[in-house]
Scaffold this active site. Structure first.
Site, mmCIF file in Angstrom:
data_model
loop_
_atom_site.group_PDB
_atom_site.id
_atom_site.type_symbol
_atom_site.label_atom_id
_atom_site.label_comp_id
_atom_site.label_asym_id
_atom_site.label_seq_id
_atom_site.Cartn_x
_atom_site.Cartn_y
_atom_site.Cartn_z
ATOM 1 C CE LYS A 128 59.084 32.500 13.393
ATOM 2 N NZ LYS A 128 60.380 31.874 13.013
ATOM 3 C CB SER A 158 64.882 31.757 11.811
ATOM 4 O OG SER A 158 65.032 32.005 10.431
ATOM 5 C CB SER A 217 61.953 34.022 10.073
ATOM 6 O OG SER A 217 61.945 32.831 10.849
#
Length: 492
Positions: free
Chosen positions: A79, A183, A159
């Site tokens: 990420k 998230s 997210s």
């Protein structure tokens, strides 16, 4: 040979050690998938093909000598919230576009220590602020799943939408993610993958671009419960560079997956039954209860009375901390600097207006408001008091139960653009997940069924602080009972 990209992380690691295939072969297979699919799905912001192949060859050399770490040769996605030395890290924001860290986050350093291979940096909501991966400065990520009978592009959640989409579409074996209010777990539920947020402090936050420091926690998104345990083993460690890091041992959580859950007491909180909750979510929850009963668990109805205040509390605390953390990006010290300005004040204002997207600006404005004179006591201090009550609710039930079962999300994945008009509707996606962040508890989402439209639905297991072992144990039992094997049809 079986398509290597469809392997689980566990099977891939075993195959590499058995020399059934090489890390270079495996890595190249994923790079080919990414080249074919990423233009459509937009899961990766940056693909590090040369670095990946270099790491893969180094892993093959170790494996040839019977050496290597727990993840030796396994290609992963990272990420874009985790700083990676020499590789651009943007947090999906124009504010950090072009930033190349001279240091490595502790989480990714742990992965490289254990032999993992980095395929690239994964897309996300800007500064991790969002529930649909639509706030990214690099464009939205698409969910590889489609509703039955519809061609509409769906959100993979946020997210960590890039992480979830990449795992579901076989663009990596597994991925790092982060969870501030759900998230990891919400995107996992939307994409038919497994995602766990460990206890706050289990994984170091050093080198993670900060959103809300008392809530952020790193964790994995993977294809199976055992895969998520294997990756979390490597991600977690004590770190003196992070003042919130817990100096506790990291168990081998893979040993907990598959253990009998007979005799465990599972709490079902009555406050999680919401008005207007889709019948299929309620039905799946009830099915999860029956699965655990059949596995020998005792089901206990519990009360978490302050749950109804969790969302408003979160959306005061998180923006307040974000406002403080992101103050450093001012065009002078860090981040994007405007080229045209008329004064020092204008430089600050223009740099931040150009660097931050609308959702980040919205949350920073809320945060500055609740921390301002005259409102600090009325909002922020009161929210901290309620947060303590929410944590006490969990403390009060741990004597009665060993883990808690809830839905992961209030719906299946929705279409891109559906909820952008109304931020409050978007924020409701976190209704089942924010409590664990506020209380610092571990929580995992396990794919457990399909909606009427053929989309994945997840169940969430919440555990005691530092008791990830029981969380994995219960999650493994749910995974076995659900037998979820559905995959998205390849349309991209």
């Amino acid at each position: 040979m079986t398509d290597l990209t469809k392997l689980t992380l566990t099977d891939a690691v075993d195959g590499l050690k058995a020399k059934t295939f090489s890390s270079e072969e495996l890595t190249q297979a994923f790079l080919s998938n990414i080249e074919a699919s990423n233009p459509t799905l937009n899961a990766y912001i940056e693909v590090t093909a040369d670095k990946a192949l270099e790491q893969a060859r180094a892993s093959d050399a170790k494996l040839a000598k019977g050496e290597g770490g727990a993840l030796e040769g396994a290609p992963l996605g990272i990420k874009d919230l985790f700083c990676t030395e020499g590789v651009q890290t943007t947090a999906a924001s124009n504010m950090l576009r072009g930033f190349v860290p001279p240091y490595e986050s502790t989480v990714t350093a742990n992965l490289w220590r254990d032999g993992a291979v980095m395929l690239g940096k994964l897309n996300m909501d800007e500064f991790a602020m969002g529930s649909s991966n639509e706030t990214s400065a690099f464009g939205p990520v698409k969910n590889p799943w489609k509703s039955r009978g519809s061609n509409a592009d769906l959100t993979p959640g946020g997210s960590s939408g890039g992480s979830a989409s990449a795992v579901a579409a076989d663009l990596c074996l597994a991925a790092t993610a982060s969870d501030t209010g759900g998230s990891i777990r919400q995107p996992a539920a939307f994409t038919g993958t497994v995602g766990i947020k460990p206890t706050y402090g289990r994984a170091s936050r050093y080198g993670m671009v900060a959103f809300a420091s008392s809530l952020d926690q790193a964790g994995p998104i993977a294809k199976t419960v055992k895969d998520s345990a294997l990756l979390l083993n490597s991600m977690c460690s004590f770190d003196a560079k992070d003042s919130t890091s817990l100096d506790v041992p990291t168990p081998d959580w893979t040993q907990s997956v598959g253990q009998s859950v007979k005799g465990l007491r599972i709490g079902v909180p009555k406050e999680y039954v919401l008005d207007g909750m889709p019948a299929e979510i309620q039905k799946l929850w009830e099915q999860g209860v029956e699965w655990l009963k059949a596995a020998g668990c005792e089901i206990v109805e519990i009360s978490l009375p302050h749950t109804k205040y969790a969302l408003p509390t979160y959306y005061i605390v998180a923006p307040a901390e974000a406002s403080s953390n992101l103050a450093r990006y001012d065009g002078m010290r860090f981040g994007h600097r405007a080229e045209e300005f008329t004064s020092l004040d204008d430089l600050y204002a223009t740099s931040r207006a150009e660097g931050f997207g609308k959702e980040v600006q919205r949350r920073l404005t809320i945060g500055a408001y609740v921390l301002s004179a005259g409102f600090y006591d009325a909002y922020y201090v009161k929210a901290l008091k309620v947060r303590r009550r929410i944590a006490q609710d969990f403390d009060n039930v741990w004597g009665q139960v060993d883990a808690i079962l809830t839905p992961s999300t209030p719906s299946a994945a929705f279409a891109i653009g559906d909820k952008q008009i109304d931020p409050l509707t978007m924020y409701l996606n976190d209704v089942f997940t924010v409590t664990t962040n506020l209380a610092g508890l571990p929580g995992i989402s396990v794919p457990a069924g399909l909606s009427a439209d053929g989309l994945p639905l997840g169940l969430q297991v919440i555990g005691k602080a530092l008791d990830e072992a029981t969380v994995f144990q219960v999650a493994g039992a749910l995974e076995d009972a659900a037998g979820f094997v559905a995959k998205p049809d390849r349309w991209w």
